[in-house]
Every structure is written in C-alpha cells, then in structure tokens.
Design a protein around this motif. Structure first.
Motif, PDB file in Angstrom:
ATOM      1  N   ASP A   1       0.811  -1.154   0.082  1.00  0.00           N
ATOM      2  CA  ASP A   1      -0.149  -0.003   0.067  1.00  0.00           C
ATOM      3  C   ASP A   1       0.751   1.174  -0.117  1.00  0.00           C
ATOM      4  N   ALA A   2       0.348   2.291  -0.822  1.00  0.00           N
ATOM      5  CA  ALA A   2       1.120   3.611  -0.654  1.00  0.00           C
ATOM      6  C   ALA A   2       0.795   4.219   0.462  1.00  0.00           C
TER       7      ALA A   2
ATOM      8  N   ARG B   1       5.533  14.902  -0.365  1.00  0.00           N
ATOM      9  CA  ARG B   1       6.872  14.257  -0.817  1.00  0.00           C
ATOM     10  C   ARG B   1       6.235  12.800  -0.245  1.00  0.00           C
ATOM     11  N   PRO B   2       6.828  11.709  -1.451  1.00  0.00           N
ATOM     12  CA  PRO B   2       6.536  10.355  -1.003  1.00  0.00           C
ATOM     13  C   PRO B   2       7.657  10.080  -0.063  1.00  0.00           C
ATOM     14  N   ASP B   3       7.429   8.687   0.647  1.00  0.00           N
ATOM     15  CA  ASP B   3       8.307   8.103   1.660  1.00  0.00           C
ATOM     16  C   ASP B   3       8.543   9.172   2.822  1.00  0.00           C
ATOM     17  N   THR B   4       7.391   9.469   3.089  1.00  0.00           N
ATOM     18  CA  THR B   4       7.290  10.567   4.428  1.00  0.00           C
ATOM     19  C   THR B   4       6.345   9.983   5.431  1.00  0.00           C
ATOM     20  N   ALA B   5       6.317  10.463   6.527  1.00  0.00           N
ATOM     21  CA  ALA B   5       5.444   9.815   7.574  1.00  0.00           C
ATOM     22  C   ALA B   5       5.046  11.136   8.466  1.00  0.00           C
TER      23      ALA B   5
ATOM     24  N   ARG C   1       4.119   6.139   1.074  1.00  0.00           N
ATOM     25  CA  ARG C   1       5.220   5.538   0.267  1.00  0.00           C
ATOM     26  C   ARG C   1       4.991   5.707  -1.242  1.00  0.00           C
ATOM     27  N   ASP C   2       6.195   5.689  -1.786  1.00  0.00           N
ATOM     28  CA  ASP C   2       6.484   5.946  -3.263  1.00  0.00           C
ATOM     29  C   ASP C   2       5.714   4.843  -3.688  1.00  0.00           C
ATOM     30  N   ARG C   3       4.487   5.196  -4.540  1.00  0.00           N
ATOM     31  CA  ARG C   3       4.297   3.955  -5.418  1.00  0.00           C
ATOM     32  C   ARG C   3       3.573   4.774  -6.709  1.00  0.00           C
ATOM     33  N   PRO C   4       3.457   4.203  -7.969  1.00  0.00           N
ATOM     34  CA  PRO C   4       3.090   4.788  -9.120  1.00  0.00           C
ATOM     35  C   PRO C   4       1.752   5.223  -9.012  1.00  0.00           C
TER      36      PRO C   4
END
Length: 701
Positions: free
Chosen positions: A618-619, A688-692, A638-641
């Motif tokens: 899951d993204a 931004r992806p891959d952040t929380a 998370r970085d997902r297309p």
C-alpha cells in the motif's frame, strides 16, 4: 455472565451477555455454544475430541463432528467470582470411554471476550490415546440475512521480515455451497490455518475472524507456542469456528491418557465486536490481553530502548564501538541500552554454532564487559543483553557436558538445526544451566533487560520415552514459560523481550509472561510500515517493539520516516547516532521527546486502522490509538506509481466532535491535516513520498 442452577430442558446453562452467547443443553445431554435463536443442528458440541479408535462421525479434513464429542454429556456446572473475574466450569463425560471434560470459561465484568481451556481426565479403565482436542468451538454464525453468503474471512500470514500481513476473502470463496439438501451431508473440507514446528507464528498468526455485512465480528486467538490450528466451515447453513492446540495430523502430537491421568489444552479466546467491525473487536482483544497477562511496571513506564544491532553493529559489539553509542543514546533520551548479539563471541570460527555458555568475549572487551555496563549505568540507562537461551551450538562444550536427555531428540538422535541443539527445559540440568546464567547476568552483573531470541525451528518437537514429538514440544514450552515466570519472581524489575527471528514466535503464551515482543527483523525502513501498523493486531501497543534506525547518511525525511513509525508502540532505537551532525541528532531527540509526552496514553489505548488493515504494498497506511480523551494517528505515504499526495481517513468515533489536528512528529514533512467533524473525516496531505507524520487530535477550545 450468568449461570442457571441446573439444566432446564433447552434453556441456557450459561450465558455471556457481552458476547450474546449461550451454552445450551440438548435433549441427549449434549452441550453446545451459540447465539440465541440458532438452530440446534447448526451448533457444534462444546468439546470435540479425536482419539485412536474414536474418530469422526463424518470423515474429512474437519476436526468437528467427532464420536467422543457427540457422546460427551452434561454432568454439572458452577460459577466462581473473584473481583471482576468470573470462572464458569461446565463438566461433561463420555459414558463409553470414561473420559471426563471440564470446560473452564473465564471473563471479566463488562468484557467482550471469553477465554476457554479444557481439562480432560481419564476416568475409565483403559488408556486413551488423544489425537486432537478443541479448546473452544462455536456454531451458528450467520450474516444479518441468515446464511453465510455475506460473511468475510480474515486471517494473517506471517513470515520473517514480513509479519502481520492480513488477508480477507468472502467466506464463499473458500467454502463452496454444496446443495446439502441433495446429499444429506455437509462437505468434508474447511478453511484452516495452523502452525508448523516450534515457530508458532512462522506461517500465520494464531488469530482469525469472521465478519458479516453489518460489521459484526467474531475474532479469535489461540494462546500456544507449541502448535495450534483453527478451522471454520459451513454446518446446516451457518458457519462454525473451532480452535485447537497441537494435533496429530499437523504437529505430530498425540497424548496417551492412562486411567486417572489428565491433560489440559492451550487457552483460546473468543471476542465479539459490534458494528465497529474489526477495529472494535481488536479493541476488545487488546483489553483482554492486558487483563490476562502477567502484570509488570514496564507496561506503564514504557522506557525508550536503544539496541545496538539493527543496521548498526549487527552482532559485532566491542568496547570501542559501544562507548560512543552509549553516550549518544543517552543524549537522545534512551532509558535502556541493550548490547545485542556477539558480546560472547571469542571464537575464531564464529559464534553462531558455539553459543551456550554466555561468557563475555575478552577480545571484544579488553577492560571487561563491566566497563561498558558501568558506562550504561553512569549515563542513567538500564543495561541489557541479548541471549538465545534455548539453544546450544554444536561446537559449544555444553553440547558434550550436559546430559543427552537435556536436549531435544527424535528417534533416539539429538536434533540439530542450523548448527544448534535445542534444550529441553523439562530437564533439571538444562534449567539449572540457564538459571545460573541469568543469576550471573542479572543477579551479579546488574543487567535489567534481557532480549531472548529464538532463531531456529526445531521441527515437530522432541520424544522423551514413549511421548510424541508434539507432546514433547508442548511440554518443553510449558516448562519454558514456567522458567520465565521464575526469573520474574526472583527479579521483579527484570524486563524480558520475546524475539523469535523478529516476530516468528509472537503468541500470547509467550506474551502473557514477557513484557515486550520484537515485531520484525525488517531492515528496510520503507518496508517496515505495514508491519508497524498491523503489529497491534498481534500484540498490545505497549508490548510492540518497533525498530527506529536513523543513520547519518539519511536525509531528514528518511530519519523522520523511520522514527515516526515507532511512536505508537515501543521505540527500539538504533543507528549510528554518534556520527550524526547536530541537525540530524536534533531530529532524533525531538522524536523521542514527543514519544515521552504521549506514552502515558499508549498503555491503555485501543488500536484502530482508519484506512483498514494495511496491504504489504500500500502507498498510504494509517494506524491510530484512541484512549481516554486522546487520539493519535500515524500516517505513512510510500512512493508508489499514481499515489495521490493526500488521503482522507474516516474516524467514526470522533464524528461530530470539533478537533484541532496537531502535527506532533516531524515538523519537516510539510504535512497538512484538515478535519471535517460532520463526516468524521481527516484529510492528511504529505507532499513528498516516503514521508510519515504523527498527528494528535485534541478537542478544540
């Protein structure tokens, strides 16, 4: 929970209002468990037993519809109350074999969970060879419209580095409709999940559920480290669930009861969730786990733990490497410092197959290991050490000095797996050896935390005399739990972490005694979120140890990502903190400060999942805790297309409440949070992806 004075011709013998369950006596003397108004034929006997010479009435994969279970007839029952606890015992007997069964049903006032165990006693004149025994069996489960077509199955796959992967499927996808009226019989199959070998959660979690279209949930948990199995299927147009410990077919377990002897099953728990679905059911299960585990101050203190292993020393500790980490961990806010694997390694051929004595390596600690332990204490932290107590390496002198009977054996040969032998803690020499080790480390050295690892799957177990391997494994694990309890009796402040190559022995036999559970050995911070988010399905949040391993080579986003994911459980801090620049180190220290601010709320909060239980890829993933006046939510992107930059989370328990969402951690993710009280919806933006981000939802002034 209520109990009548005696059988009343179809009236309940016992009932649990919170679960909506009745134990009902039938005309033949059979006792069955179900909800009010269910067809008697859809229910299953309260206890199901297969024994050699006494199998099933309808052959197949199911372990219900057994000959003995069908014959077990009511004797009497009674209830004992102790504070808010109630214990009801229902006694049954088989007139043919003389087998007596005592079903112990335990609950607490207002609780939505029921815990069951079964004690079997051979009151007959001939030995009885047991092959399977149910701990709890429930029938008559249907959806609101009747039948099973609207039911959904839920179960969790588990593997090294990939723990707590929840699956769901329509009941009918696994249990096909068979036109029973045309055949006069039920099917022979069922949906089942079971353990294999000594890693109780090496394949699946011992947890499952059925939900209906209205959200009502039946959730169950089996508390066993030595074999378990659950099954569900269709019976007379309704679903049933039957929960077992080890059995012959799956675990090479059989147990011969001589006249006068007894056997007690592993415990199992049944939870009923209302319209709140799985979240409500897991909340009830969380409460149950807290109520029935051994009490310990660690459950409330929740100290921050630094461990030198993950993505850091990786089993290669030395005085020179540890002392800078000790100082840095203390500055970051850690309260426990654990020296992980390798502290005993003085062997030129490596330590893996030489362990067992647990003596410090002189080459690693030229001034002695006490130099490091004292430094930990001088920095205001509790020292901890890693142990793998149940194994002895094949090259260890202990493999020759301990008696052969102190080890697992099958077919008269000692079990060897991945360069190790396995101790049998029923043998006094094995237990004396480990007691001496712990008395030295804890009693003499002052170690206050032991990480107890378990890195081999020993197979089906051990044979001691005529016993089966599965019976040997169950006997060892019961002795192991008794040994752990004995350590805590002698050293009440000692903290025990349960680790099994990460989360491969993550069951509530272990966790009713141990204070913490390793959730994974996952080293990729981008793969950890689904494990961290789903860990509260398997373990209470305050027992769920989640790695946070920021590194000096990480970006600010990556440092924040790995730290944020641990803040709703137990922080297992790692990483080369001593090599960070001031800006990076401040990110670590800030996250630990946030954790210390919120941790008082973790110890009694219930988990929930506003995006549902996470999928592995899951993204967007979200996990929350709700307590008395406080709600916290961790959200990962998370970085997902094609993944959007924002997601809307539904929080039904806060619908209609005016809130002010607050970004607690980190301030560097540029997160946004907008609250809609009418819909009870929280829209979170992470550009931004891959952040929380960790959000606190406080009531507006």
């Amino acid at each position: 929970m209520t109990a009548a004075a005696g059988p009343l011709g179809g009236s309940p013998l016992w009932s649990h209002p919170g679960l909506g369950l009745h134990a009902v006596l039938g005309a033949s003397g059979s006792v069955r468990l179900g909800t009010p108004g269910q067809d008697w034929a859809a229910l299953v006997p309260l206890v199901e037993v297969t024994a050699t010479g006494h199998g099933r009435l309808w052959s197949g994969e199911r372990f219900i519809e057994t000959a003995i279970g069908d014959r077990l007839a009511y004797r009497d029952h009674g209830t004992v109350r102790d504070g808010d606890r109630e214990r009801t015992t229902i006694r049954l007997a088989d007139p043919e074999t003389g087998l007596a069964a005592e079903v112990l049903l335990e609950t607490a006032a207002g609780a939505g969970a029921l815990r069951s165990r079964v004690r079997l006693v051979n009151e007959g004149v001939a030995p009885l060879r047991l092959e399977s025994v149910s701990t709890l069996a429930l029938g008559g489960i249907t959806d609101p419209d009747g039948g099973v077509d609207g039911l959904t199955l839920h179960w969790a796959d588990n593997d090294w580095l990939a723990e707590c992967r929840w699956r769901q499927a329509p009941f009918r996808e696994h249990i096909a409709p068979l036109s029973r009226f045309a055949h006069g019989h039920e099917g022979r199959g069922c949906f089942e999940r079971h353990s294999q070998g000594s890693w109780s959660t090496g394949r699946h979690l011992p947890i499952g559920a059925l939900t209906d279209r209205s959200g009502r949930t039946w959730l169950w948990q089996i508390e066993s480290s030595a074999g378990w199995r659950f099954e569900t299927g269709e019976r007379e147009g309704a679903a049933y669930a039957a929960l077992f410990g080890p059995d012959d077919a799956h675990h090479q377990w059989w147990h011969t009861l001589a006249p006068g002897e007894e056997f007690v099953t592993v415990p199992a728990v049944l939870v009923r969730g209302g319209a709140g679905g799985l979240d409500a059911a897991f909340g009830e299960l969380t409460d149950h786990r807290r109520r029935f585990r051994r009490d310990h101050p660690d459950h409330r203190a929740l100290p921050v733990i630094y461990n030198d292993y993950m993505n850091t020393l990786m089993g290669d500790p030395t005085t020179g490497k540890l002392l800078p980490l000790v100082a840095a961990a203390a500055r970051a806010g850690a309260e426990v410092f654990v020296i992980d694997a390798g502290w005993y390694d003085d062997d030129a051929q490596g330590w893996w197959d030489a362990v067992g004595a647990w003596e410090p390596a002189r080459g690693r600690f030229p001034g002695g290991i006490h130099e490091v332990l004292d430094a930990i204490r001088d920095h205001g932290m509790v020292p901890g050490l890693w142990l793998e107590p149940e194994v002895v390496g094949v090259r260890s002198p202990l493999a020759r000095s301990l008696p052969p009977e102190a080890f697992f054996r099958r077919g008269g040969l000692r079990v060897t797996e991945h360069g190790r032998h396995h101790l049998d803690l029923r043998h006094p020499a094995a237990r004396a050896h480990l007691d001496a080790v712990v008395d030295r480390l804890v009693g003499e050295w002052g170690v206050g935390y032991l990480k107890l690892d378990y890195n081999i799957n020993s197979g089906p177990g051990t044979e001691h005399g005529p016993e089966s391997p599965g019976a040997g494994l169950l006997g060892h694990h019961r002795a192991h739990l008794d040994w752990l309890s004995g350590l805590l009796d002698r050293y009440p402040g000692l903290v025990l972490e349960n680790c099994g190559s990460g989360g491969l022995r993550m069951d509530y036999a272990q966790l009713s005694v141990a204070q913490l559970q390793s959730t994974s050995d996952q080293q990729d911070p981008l793969r950890y979120p689904p494990v961290a988010a789903a860990a509260a399905t398997a373990v209470t949040p305050e027992q769920a140890a989640v790695w946070a391993y920021p590194q000096p080579g990480h970006t600010a986003d990556r440092i924040a990502f790995t730290l944020t994911g641990a803040l709703l459980g137990r922080v297992h801090l790692s990483g080369f903190l001593d090599r960070m620049d001031d800006e990076q180190f401040d990110l670590v220290r800030s996250a630990i400060r946030v954790y210390k601010d919120i941790r008082p709320a973790i110890a009694d909060a219930r988990p929930f999942w506003p995006l549902g239980l996470p999928g592995w890829d899951d993204a967007w993933i979200a996990h929350g805790l709700r307590g008395h006046g406080s709600t916290y939510v961790t959200v990962w992107r998370r970085d997902r297309p094609g993944a959007p930059a924002s997601r809307t989370l539904t929080l039904p328990h806060l619908r209609g409440v005016e809130l002010r969402p607050q970004v607690l951690q980190p301030t560097t993710a540029d997160a946004t949070a907008e609250w809609d009280p009418v819909g009870g919806e929280l829209t979170v933006g992470l550009p931004r992806p891959d952040t929380a981000v960790l959000l606190g939802l406080g009531v507006s002034a």
